[in-house]
Scaffold this motif. Sequence first.
Motif, short mmCIF file in Angstrom:
data_model
loop_
_atom_site.label_atom_id
_atom_site.label_comp_id
_atom_site.label_asym_id
_atom_site.label_seq_id
_atom_site.Cartn_x
_atom_site.Cartn_y
_atom_site.Cartn_z
N PHE A 159 0.80 -1.22 0.00
CA PHE A 159 0.00 0.00 0.00
C PHE A 159 0.84 1.28 0.00
CE2 PHE A 159 -2.68 -3.26 1.96
CZ PHE A 159 -3.76 -3.22 1.07
N THR A 160 2.16 1.17 -0.07
CA THR A 160 3.01 2.36 -0.01
C THR A 160 3.25 3.01 -1.36
OG1 THR A 160 5.06 1.09 -0.21
CG2 THR A 160 4.22 1.49 2.04
N ALA A 161 2.80 2.39 -2.42
CA ALA A 161 3.01 2.95 -3.76
C ALA A 161 1.67 3.37 -4.37
CB ALA A 161 3.69 1.91 -4.65
N HIS A 162 1.74 4.34 -5.24
CA HIS A 162 0.53 4.83 -5.90
C HIS A 162 0.09 3.93 -7.06
CE1 HIS A 162 0.59 8.41 -3.50
NE2 HIS A 162 1.84 8.66 -3.86
N GLU A 163 1.00 3.12 -7.54
CA GLU A 163 0.68 2.23 -8.66
C GLU A 163 0.73 0.78 -8.18
OE1 GLU A 163 2.88 3.24 -12.30
OE2 GLU A 163 3.47 5.06 -11.23
N THR A 164 -0.22 0.00 -8.62
CA THR A 164 -0.34 -1.39 -8.15
C THR A 164 0.91 -2.21 -8.45
OG1 THR A 164 -2.72 -1.29 -8.48
CG2 THR A 164 -1.74 -3.47 -8.28
N GLU A 195 12.21 2.46 -7.05
CA GLU A 195 11.02 2.43 -6.21
C GLU A 195 10.82 1.05 -5.57
OE1 GLU A 195 7.50 4.60 -7.65
OE2 GLU A 195 8.69 4.89 -9.49
N ARG A 215 12.30 2.40 -13.18
CA ARG A 215 11.49 2.53 -11.96
C ARG A 215 11.99 1.58 -10.87
NH1 ARG A 215 5.96 4.06 -12.91
NH2 ARG A 215 6.03 4.53 -10.70
N GLY A 267 3.64 -1.34 -6.07
CA GLY A 267 3.31 -1.84 -4.73
C GLY A 267 3.56 -3.34 -4.62
#
Length: 186
Positions: free
Chosen positions: A80-85, A167, A164, A88
Amino acid sequence: MTSDLFSLWEKAALWSVLGVAILGLLYAGFLVGQILREKRGTDKMIQVAQAIQSGSNAYLIQQFKAILFLVLLLTGALYFTAHETHIGIGRACAFFMGACFSAAVGFVGMNLAVRGNVRVAAAARESFGKALRIAYRTGTITGMLTDGLGLLGGTLIFMVYGERAYEVLLGFGFGGTLMAHFMRVG
């Protein structure tokens, strides 16, 4: 790895790093075989080493039981810490992979330290040089596993996530560090 953002040189470099990681792990396995073929010493030495081995295994099992819930909880939370599934999922999986790799290094390192110590003691009865060689190689195993698994995890993450990757690598580093610190404190 299919992106046009990376040159052929960059792709070849990634595959080379992956190869180095695998070679490091193979070398660690080779050293394990060498160490385990060495003499364990007298019956009394073997008996003491087996008692220490039993105690160290009990310690590691208790430690892993104590932190397992936290690792699973944090794995879920990192999703749940990322904006994109996909980031995450990657971060959570990378965290779990880092924790598992670190736990594997700790488990193998502890087991081989105990197994190597009795072999070093047995070799010291014959020659200082032989004892030193066995001790050095036993320690090298943990180092090669740490480096090999770190390179393997980081490279695989970079191959999948490309630009990416930073991240997702946060999760990998956090998992490995958390487990390493927990085992050190324990």
